[in-house]
Design a protein around this motif. Structure first.
Motif, short mmCIF file in Angstrom:
data_model
loop_
_atom_site.label_atom_id
_atom_site.label_comp_id
_atom_site.label_asym_id
_atom_site.label_seq_id
_atom_site.Cartn_x
_atom_site.Cartn_y
_atom_site.Cartn_z
N THR A 143 0.84 -1.20 0.00
CA THR A 143 0.00 0.00 0.00
C THR A 143 0.87 1.24 0.00
O THR A 143 1.87 1.32 0.73
N LEU A 289 -8.86 -9.29 5.80
CA LEU A 289 -7.97 -8.40 5.06
C LEU A 289 -6.68 -8.25 5.88
O LEU A 289 -6.65 -7.51 6.87
N SER A 355 -5.95 0.72 3.69
CA SER A 355 -5.46 0.18 2.42
C SER A 355 -6.55 0.24 1.35
O SER A 355 -7.74 0.37 1.66
N ASP A 357 -7.74 -2.18 -0.14
CA ASP A 357 -8.64 -3.32 0.07
C ASP A 357 -9.84 -2.97 0.93
O ASP A 357 -10.86 -3.67 0.89
N GLN A 360 -13.70 -2.87 0.01
CA GLN A 360 -14.63 -4.00 0.02
C GLN A 360 -15.64 -3.88 1.16
O GLN A 360 -16.85 -3.88 0.91
#
Length: 481
Positions: A143, A289, A355, A357, A360
Motif C-alpha cells: 500500500t 484483510l 489500504s 482493500d 470492500q
C-alpha cells in the motif's frame, strides 16, 4: 442579461441589500465549513484519495547525484522529486552548539504498489563520508503511504566527536527500489530543524527509562464519549489539531490522514484508532484483510516513534493503540527508538492509513474513531540557550487552544490575522465614532446659533416674499394661449 437598472426594477434597493446579505452569509458559511473540514454533499463519492500537501513556504530545490555541487539547505522546508533507485545530496552548514534534525518524506501516489522492498533512506554525514546518523523507512502492506526517514546530529552524543564540530555536512537521500513496484518519481519533502543547545550540562538518562517502552506500559483507560468530527490533514503540514477526547473521520480507500497533538514535557501520549464492524450487505470480498489499516506516531521532528506494519481487519471491527513514555530531554541518548523519539515537547503526529482493500467492506469510505489522551501534568522544560518553541520544540497555551478548536496550522494563522484585523477594526471604529460625535456636537451648536422661525425681532423689517408668478408658473413664464 440582468443589468444594474433591471435588478433595481425587479428587486428594488431592499432586494439588492437582501441579496448582498445572502451572498455574504453564503460566503461565511463556506469559510466556516472549510475551517471545520466539512465537505459539500455529494463530494465524497466523486473524490479520489487526497494527495500529500506540501507546505506553501517550502523552497523548491534539486538535489544532485554528486556531493560536489549539492544545493544548500538550512532550517526550513524544501521540496524535490526522486526516481526509483535515485540518490540525492544536499549541503548543510552546522555550528558546534545546536542539534540538527533532518527528515525526508517520500510521497508515492495513493493506490500505487509499494512493497517492503521499497524504501527511503536518509543519512547525515560529514563531507569525508563519516556517518553521523542514518535511518530507513520501508514500505509494507503493498500500500502506498508517505514514507518518512529521519537523521540527526546531537551535540551531547559522547560517542561521535567527529559530528560535533562546526563546518560543512551532507544530507544523503536514497530511494530504494522494489521489484514490480511504483516506477514513477515521488514528490520529496525535506524538513530541517535546528534545536538550540542547553545552558549548562546535559542531564543523564533516568534510571529505568529504557524500560518505559510501549510494550511495558500499562495502558490508561481509553477516552470515551460521543465522537466529534475532525477531518485529518494529508500530511505534516496540514495535520488537524486534536487534544484529549474522541474524534471521528472517514478515509477513502488508500488514503492517509494526519492529526497532531500538543504533548508537553513530562507528558505521555495515548493514541488509539478504532474501525467498526462492516455491514452485512458489504460482503463483497474476502472476509479477512491482512493489510487493512495502519497507525503510526511521529515526534515534532517528524521522526517515527515505531516501525509499524499494517494491521488485520476481519469485518468484526478492529483497534490498535500506542502509549508513549514520558517526554524528557535526556531520552535522546537511549537505544530504543520509541523511547529516544520522545526527546522533546511539541506537536506529536498520528497518521492513519487504510489500504485500498478496505473499499470492500466500506465502499463509501472507512469510518475511523481516534481516541486521544495526553496523560500527566506538564513539567518544566530544560534551560535552552535560545528560543526552542520558535524552533518547533515546545507547547504553549496557543497550541492547546488550537487542539481544542481543531485547527490546522494555516487556519490558526488565518484566525490570528482575523483577530488582528478585528482589533484594528475596533480601533478604527472607535476613532470614527469620536469624529462623528465631534461633528454632531459642532452641528448642533451651529444650529442653535441660527435665528429660529418666528423669532424675528418686532422692530426688524420682515423679509419680503417674492411676488407669485401668474398662472402658477415660474417668474417670467408666458401665460397659456
Amino acid at each position: 442579461m440582468v443589468t444594474r437598472h433591471s435588478w433595481s426594477r425587479r428587486f428594488g434597493r431592499g432586494g439588492r441589500e437582501r441579496a448582498g446579505r445572502a451572498g455574504a452569509l453564503t460566503a461565511a458559511l463556506c469559510v466556516t465549513a472549510a475551517a471545520l473540514g466539512i465537505s459539500a454533499p455529494g463530494a465524497w463519492a466523486a473524490s479520489k484519495p487526497r494527495l500529500y500537501t506540501m507546505s506553501e513556504d517550502a523552497k523548491k530545490i534539486t538535489g544532485t547525484s554528486s556531493s560536489a555541487d549539492a544545493p544548500k539547505v538550512a532550517p526550513g522546508l524544501f521540496t524535490d522529486r526522486i526516481e526509483p533507485g535515485e540518490e540525492k545530496y544536499y549541503a548543510l552548514d552546522l555550528d558546534a552548539k545546536s542539534d540538527i534534525h533532518v527528515t525526508a518524506t517520500g510521497v508515492p501516489e495513493p493506490g500505487s504498489r509499494v512493497t517492503y522492498q521499497d524504501g527511503l533512506t536518509v543519512t547525515l554525514q560529514t563531507t569525508d563520508g563519516h556517518t553521523c546518523s542514518e535511518n530507513e523507512a520501508d514500505g509494507n502492506g503493498n500500500t502506498a503511504f508517505p514514507l518518512t526517514a529521519y537523521a540527526a546530529r546531537l551535540m551531547g552524543d559522547p560517542d561521535d566527536e567527529a559530528c560535533r564540530v562546526k563546518g560543512p555536512y551532507l544530507v544523503h537521500v536514497v530511494r530504494e527500489e522494489g521489484d514490480n513496484s511504483d516506477p514513477s518519481s515521488w514528490p520529496l519533502e525535506l524538513s530541517v530543524l535546528k534545536e538550540p543547545g542547553l545552558k549548562g550540562s546535559i542531564p543523564a538518562p533516568r534510571p529505568g527509562a529504557e524500560e518505559e517502552t510501549d510494550d511495558a506500559n500499562t495502558r490508561p483507560a481509553p477516552p470515551s464519549g460521543t465522537p466529534e468530527y475532525r477531518k485529518g490533514g494529508t500530511g505534516f503540514n496540514d495535520a488537524r489539531a486534536v487534544g484529549d477526547g474522541v474524534w471521528k473521520d472517514r478515509l477513502r480507500a488508500g488514503e492517509t490522514r494526519y492529526f497532531r497533538v500538543p504533548v508537553d514535557w513530562g507528558q505521555r501520549l495515548y493514541a488509539r484508532v478504532d474501525l467498526p464492524n462492516a455491514a452485512n450487505g458489504s460482503e463483497t470480498g474476502t472476509r479477512l484483510l491482512p493489510n487493512g489499516f495502519r497507525m503510526n506516531v511521529y515526534n515534532p521532528a517528524r521522526s517515527a516513534l515505531y516501525s509499524e506494519n499494517f494491521q488485520t481487519y476481519d469485518r468484526d471491527g478492529a483497534k490498535f493503540d500506542r502509549y508513549s513514555n514520558p517526554v524528557r530531554y535526556e531520552n535522546r541518548f537511549l537505544d530504543d527508538d520509541g523511547v529516544s523519539g520522545t526527546r522533546f515537547a511539541g506537536w506529536y503526529y498520528v497518521a492513519v492509513t487504510v489500504s485500498p482493500d478496505m473499499v470492500q467492506p466500506f465502499p463509501k469510505g472507512t469510518p475511523v474513531t481516534l481516541r486521544i489522551g495526553v496523560e500527566g501534568h506538564a513539567a518544566k522544560g530544560p534551560a535552552y540557550n535560545g528560543d526552542a518553541k520558535a524552533a518547533g520544540f515546545g507547547v504553549d497555551d496557543t497550541d492547546r487552544e488550537m487542539a481544542e478548536k481543531g485547527l490546522t496550522e494555516a487556519e490558526a494563522a488565518h484566525n490570528s490575522s482575523l483577530r488582528t484585523f478585528g482589533w484594528a477594526g475596533v480601533g478604527a471604529g472607535a476613532a470614527l465614532l469620536v469624529v462623528l460625535a465631534v461633528w454632531l456636537l459642532i452641528a448642533r451648536r451651529r444650529a442653535a446659533a441660527l435665528p429660529q422661525p418666528g423669532g424675528w425681532p418686532h422692530h426688524a423689517p420682515q423679509p419680503q416674499q417674492p411676488a407669485q408668478p401668474p398662472y402658477g408658473g415660474y417668474p417670467g413664464a408666458n401665460p397659456p394661449r
